[in-house]
Motif scaffolding. Structure first.
Motif, short mmCIF file in Angstrom:
data_model
loop_
_atom_site.label_atom_id
_atom_site.label_comp_id
_atom_site.label_asym_id
_atom_site.label_seq_id
_atom_site.Cartn_x
_atom_site.Cartn_y
_atom_site.Cartn_z
N LYS A 72 0.50 2.30 1.55
CA LYS A 72 -0.86 2.74 1.86
C LYS A 72 -0.95 2.90 3.37
O LYS A 72 -0.71 1.95 4.12
CB LYS A 72 -1.91 1.73 1.38
N GLU A 73 -1.25 4.13 3.80
CA GLU A 73 -1.40 4.43 5.22
C GLU A 73 -0.21 3.94 6.04
O GLU A 73 -0.35 3.37 7.11
CB GLU A 73 -2.71 3.83 5.75
N GLU A 90 1.84 -2.12 0.86
CA GLU A 90 0.73 -2.73 0.15
C GLU A 90 1.24 -3.72 -0.90
O GLU A 90 0.64 -4.76 -1.13
CB GLU A 90 -0.14 -1.65 -0.52
N ALA A 91 2.35 -3.35 -1.53
CA ALA A 91 2.98 -4.25 -2.51
C ALA A 91 4.44 -3.84 -2.66
O ALA A 91 4.80 -2.67 -2.51
CB ALA A 91 2.27 -4.17 -3.86
N ILE A 149 2.25 -2.90 -9.89
CA ILE A 149 1.21 -2.16 -10.60
C ILE A 149 0.25 -3.15 -11.24
O ILE A 149 0.45 -3.62 -12.36
CB ILE A 149 1.82 -1.19 -11.64
N THR A 150 -0.78 -3.48 -10.48
CA THR A 150 -1.84 -4.37 -10.95
C THR A 150 -3.19 -3.70 -10.71
O THR A 150 -3.30 -2.77 -9.92
CB THR A 150 -1.82 -5.72 -10.21
N LYS A 151 -4.21 -4.19 -11.41
CA LYS A 151 -5.55 -3.63 -11.22
C LYS A 151 -5.98 -3.72 -9.76
O LYS A 151 -6.55 -2.79 -9.20
CB LYS A 151 -6.55 -4.38 -12.10
N GLN A 152 -5.71 -4.87 -9.15
CA GLN A 152 -6.14 -5.09 -7.77
C GLN A 152 -5.43 -4.14 -6.81
O GLN A 152 -6.07 -3.54 -5.93
CB GLN A 152 -5.86 -6.55 -7.36
N ASN A 153 -4.13 -3.98 -6.98
CA ASN A 153 -3.39 -3.09 -6.09
C ASN A 153 -3.81 -1.64 -6.24
O ASN A 153 -3.92 -0.90 -5.25
CB ASN A 153 -1.88 -3.22 -6.35
N LEU A 154 -4.05 -1.20 -7.47
CA LEU A 154 -4.47 0.19 -7.68
C LEU A 154 -5.87 0.43 -7.13
O LEU A 154 -6.15 1.51 -6.60
CB LEU A 154 -4.41 0.54 -9.17
N THR A 168 -5.48 0.55 -3.26
CA THR A 168 -4.66 1.64 -2.73
C THR A 168 -5.15 3.02 -3.15
O THR A 168 -5.25 3.93 -2.33
CB THR A 168 -3.20 1.46 -3.19
N TYR A 169 -5.45 3.18 -4.44
CA TYR A 169 -5.85 4.48 -4.96
C TYR A 169 -7.36 4.62 -5.13
O TYR A 169 -7.86 5.69 -5.49
CB TYR A 169 -5.19 4.73 -6.33
N ARG A 170 -8.08 3.52 -4.93
CA ARG A 170 -9.55 3.49 -5.09
C ARG A 170 -9.96 3.88 -6.51
O ARG A 170 -10.92 4.62 -6.73
CB ARG A 170 -10.24 4.41 -4.07
#
Length: 253
Positions: free
Chosen positions: A210-211, A215-216, A224-229, A232-234
């Motif tokens: 991310k930028e 990020e992970a 690939i988790t809910k929090q990371n997505l 990162t992807y909003r």
């Protein structure tokens, strides 16, 4: 196979990558994911020695890239670019045969080169238009040809930048399964993918950018988790373990 430590890249006075630390071991199927403009292509090109790094260190098979001669490096890694447009009127087989240059082939082809080129083209289903001009092919067909060229180069490390972006669903699965088979034979694959479900299905480890920053990083289920997505992807997404394919499934909500 690849170790990247504290890697930063600056292009046109703009920081693109900041303090990247990853390790990719031999035989791994490694995915680079992240939003548009997050630095995935820049990282892949830097590993491929197509872009310089501002700071940090990298080793490929235990050696610094500067310790390799050009042909030695070409025997270590192959690179499939995102952009497969070409302005020269080569036929398809000659494009694939260029992958043998690192082994002394192309202008001085031998029986081994011919066999390797044909095997790569048959594996990617491009042998059927071996005598056609590369200029007459569709974007997806060109993508298959460049993948065949990388296979013909026969390197232990294969780097691919969105290799299935122009392919239909049949060839997306065909190529990703082909790459999986190569990792099972000991080759290392690092690929940029935008389809999170396909990335989760095939890649065992991942880097989420991310930028220009990490990020992970780690096993697919850790990345690939809910929090990371969301960060990162909003997006809000439901993630479940699909027992049919033994992989995570991401459903944006």
């Amino acid at each position: 196979m690849i170790q990247v430590q504290n890697l930063s890249v600056v292009l046109n006075d703009q920081p693109i990558l900041k303090n990247i630390d990853i390790e990719v071991k031999s035989g791994e199927y490694f995915g680079l994911i992240g939003p548009n403009g997050s630095g995935k292509t820049t990282l892949l090109k830097t590993i491929a020695q197509l872009l310089p790094c501002e700071k940090g260190n990298m080793t490929i098979a235990g050696k610094h890239p500067s310790d390799y001669k050009q042909k030695e490096m070409a025997r270590k890694l192959s690179y499939v670019p995102q952009d497969t447009n070409i302005d020269f009127d080569f036929n398809v087989k000659d494009i694939v045969a260029m992958g043998r240059h690192a082994h002394g082939g192309f202008f001085n082809k031998n029986d081994v080169d011919e066999e390797v080129v044909q095997e790569a083209m048959v594996a990617t289903n491009t042998w059927r238009f071996k005598d056609q001009s590369i200029l007459n092919l569709s974007g997806g067909q060109r993508q298959l040809v460049f993948i065949a060229k990388a296979l013909a180069q026969d390197t232990p490390l294969i780097l691919l930048d969105e290799p299935i972006s122009a392919l239909d669903i049949y060839y997306q699965m065909h190529i990703l399964k082909l790459l999986e088979e190569l990792t099972e034979k000991g080759k290392t694959v690092i690929t940029v993918l935008h389809d999170l479900n396909l990335a989760a299905r095939f890649c065992k480890k991942m880097l989420l950018l991310k930028e220009g920053q990490v990020e992970a990083y780690g096993e697919t289920k850790e990345v690939i988790t809910k929090q990371n997505l969301k960060k990162t992807y909003r997006i809000h997404a439901e993630i479940r373990d699909d027992q049919l394919i033994q992989a995570l499934n991401v459903t944006p909500l």
